[in-house]
Design a protein around this motif. Sequence first.
Motif, PDB file in Angstrom:
ATOM      1  N   ASP A  27      57.485  47.858  53.287  1.00 14.39           N
ATOM      2  CA  ASP A  27      57.005  46.681  52.558  1.00 14.39           C
ATOM      3  C   ASP A  27      58.136  46.032  51.759  1.00 14.39           C
ATOM      4  OD1 ASP A  27      56.751  49.184  51.152  1.00 14.39           O
ATOM      5  OD2 ASP A  27      55.824  48.110  49.515  1.00 14.39           O
ATOM      6  N   ALA A  68      42.386  42.601  54.144  1.00 16.35           N
ATOM      7  CA  ALA A  68      42.165  43.155  52.807  1.00 16.35           C
ATOM      8  C   ALA A  68      40.686  43.407  52.565  1.00 16.35           C
ATOM      9  CB  ALA A  68      42.727  42.194  51.753  1.00 16.35           C
ATOM     10  N   HIS A 327      46.365  55.904  48.484  1.00 18.30           N
ATOM     11  CA  HIS A 327      46.295  55.016  47.319  1.00 18.30           C
ATOM     12  C   HIS A 327      46.703  55.728  46.029  1.00 18.30           C
ATOM     13  CE1 HIS A 327      44.124  52.587  50.166  1.00 18.30           C
ATOM     14  NE2 HIS A 327      43.154  53.467  50.244  1.00 18.30           N
ATOM     15  N   TYR A 452      39.807  47.257  44.744  1.00 14.00           N
ATOM     16  CA  TYR A 452      41.202  46.819  44.789  1.00 14.00           C
ATOM     17  C   TYR A 452      42.128  47.977  45.174  1.00 14.00           C
ATOM     18  CZ  TYR A 452      39.033  43.080  42.088  1.00 14.00           C
ATOM     19  OH  TYR A 452      38.201  42.072  41.662  1.00 14.00           O
ATOM     20  N   TRP A 457      48.026  47.480  50.015  1.00 15.96           N
ATOM     21  CA  TRP A 457      48.842  46.316  49.653  1.00 15.96           C
ATOM     22  C   TRP A 457      50.183  46.316  50.365  1.00 15.96           C
ATOM     23  CZ3 TRP A 457      46.189  42.636  47.494  1.00 15.96           C
ATOM     24  CH2 TRP A 457      45.075  42.957  46.724  1.00 15.96           C
ATOM     25  N   SER A 458      50.716  47.501  50.642  1.00 19.06           N
ATOM     26  CA  SER A 458      52.012  47.562  51.340  1.00 19.06           C
ATOM     27  C   SER A 458      51.899  46.953  52.741  1.00 19.06           C
ATOM     28  CB  SER A 458      52.493  49.009  51.432  1.00 19.06           C
ATOM     29  OG  SER A 458      51.568  49.811  52.144  1.00 19.06           O
TER      30      SER A 458
END
Length: 605
Positions: A27, A68, A327, A452, A457-458
């Motif tokens: 990332d 997402a 996570h 969330y 996210w990476s």
Amino acid sequence: MTWEIYFVFALLIFAIVSFIWERISADLTAITVFGVLIFVSMISKSEELPNLESMLGVFGNSAPLTIAAMFIVSGALERTGAIDLITSYLRRMVKLPYRSFIFIMVIGVAGVSAFINNTPVVIVLMPVVLTLSREMGIASSKLLIPLSYASIFGGTCTLLGTSTNLLASGILVDSGHEPIGMFELAAVGLPILAFGSLYLVLFGNKLLPHRETLTSILSDEERKEFMTEAFVRLGSELKGQTALESGMLKGRGIRLLEIVRHGVAVKGDPKRTKLEIGDRLVLACRPSGVAEANSIKGIALHGEISAGLETIAMDEGAIVEGVVGPHATILGKTLGEINFRQRFRMVVVAVHRKGHNQRDRLDSLRLQPGDTLLMMGSTKAINSLSTSEEIILLDRPRLPARSVRAKMPIAIAVTTTIVTLATLNLVPIVAAVTLGVAILMLTGCVKPKDAYASVEWSILMIIFGMLALGQAMDSTGASLMIAENMIGLVQSFAPEHLQNVLMLAFVYIITSTFTEFLSNNAAVALMVPIALGIAATLGIDPRPFVVGACIAASASFATPIGYQTNTYVYGVGGYRFFDFTKVGLPLNIICFIVTVAVVPRFWSF
């Protein structure tokens, strides 16, 4: 070639080398590429490079938002226990022969993975499979690779099966083409599932290795140890000496695991750390060493002050394995930085990473997703850790809270509605999943904070960076140059009636190679624009090439780094790198043959 094309090719080479080298995370590599592109575009004012507005437009692509949202939907299904439904299904099959069990497990896991993100499916089922392997009397290494491969099979069957399918569909839409249908990929995905399952049933037991788990590096005596704490007494002669210098460990059946000073674990080798008054020593004692620990001059056993020695025999769960979650907030940090002992009340004895067991200099080792930890601790500490999102214990499945489990029907209903709306094409899939996420959070199936945290996210950062690079390759003509060279190569040796099929094979092989050593999302983000360029140059429909790229990006079997589920079972199963090559390379070939044979029959050029 223009300097812009040279510049874009240099960025592409940097990204590929960085992905393979792994000195910086994937990332971060993608973010670097994105940042350099924006900077050079703004400074040079080049008309061939995409401008700032165009590159920021990648954040408006519907695919990353859909991906997402599906991470959150998968997280809700995991937290409400919906994925656990397959657990009872597998437990009833434990008395079946190995081949029958493998077939049923692969079909069941693939069915779930067709609609849920693969990673949580594998993480939830790993402890279950380890337990079942013990009940069946076989090594867990005979089941964990098939578990990962089954989740990959499922991902090739539907649009929601994997993030790469959603990404490819989003790129198609942005290019003015129709999106990929919910079950459009099943035409090639189901044959891959059938042939892949047959391969694992017939040859899996022979090809899969017999590997021991991390616990096997302990001796028989180490597995029967007691753990206690001792304090260095006021006026002790041990002050200023190391444990080795004092002789306190010599021939006593005692190991010094950790020194706690002022509530914080002391960094470095505890055996070579000079002791101070009040230091708390965490000792592991073999049965023959327990009495010896009482006779060491200058220390006071913690057990003499409180409730006595704390027994941690294996049947009480004292030595356990756990895998670092995807996570976890402890990712990228050392055991010393997070003060592991104080935070989790556990001591890390060894770490398994990429086929190697490490027992030395653990304090300086930065944790990565998929690292398997061998830990020692009390039953109370282990029970507390079993509910943590940081480390997933492998000797017991995680159980959702009853209040959340009661909402399982809502989570299943929302997922079913999303699939139905997308299948009937009533609304765009991004609208269906966004509304579904809102309902899941409003009904308490998943808390906003947990939602969330469910998002990888990476992966999104990789997608954004590679979309920007793909955009630059398109605007500068680099993609067209690659496409024309690929076409020229095929036309130079292939008869005209086979050229399109061979071009499909070419696209598949390149995408598959990128996937095995880079990232499946990066492979799709780079190859789909090239596939579109090939189709535009030849004046044919790009859909067959895009479908081939989707399957190639998902069918990653030959290495443990090409797909995240492979990475997780790599450490847990005690595999070596080439175990995946031995079992997975024939599967890669099978998927290639099936794709090249089936795609032209359902998607005309």
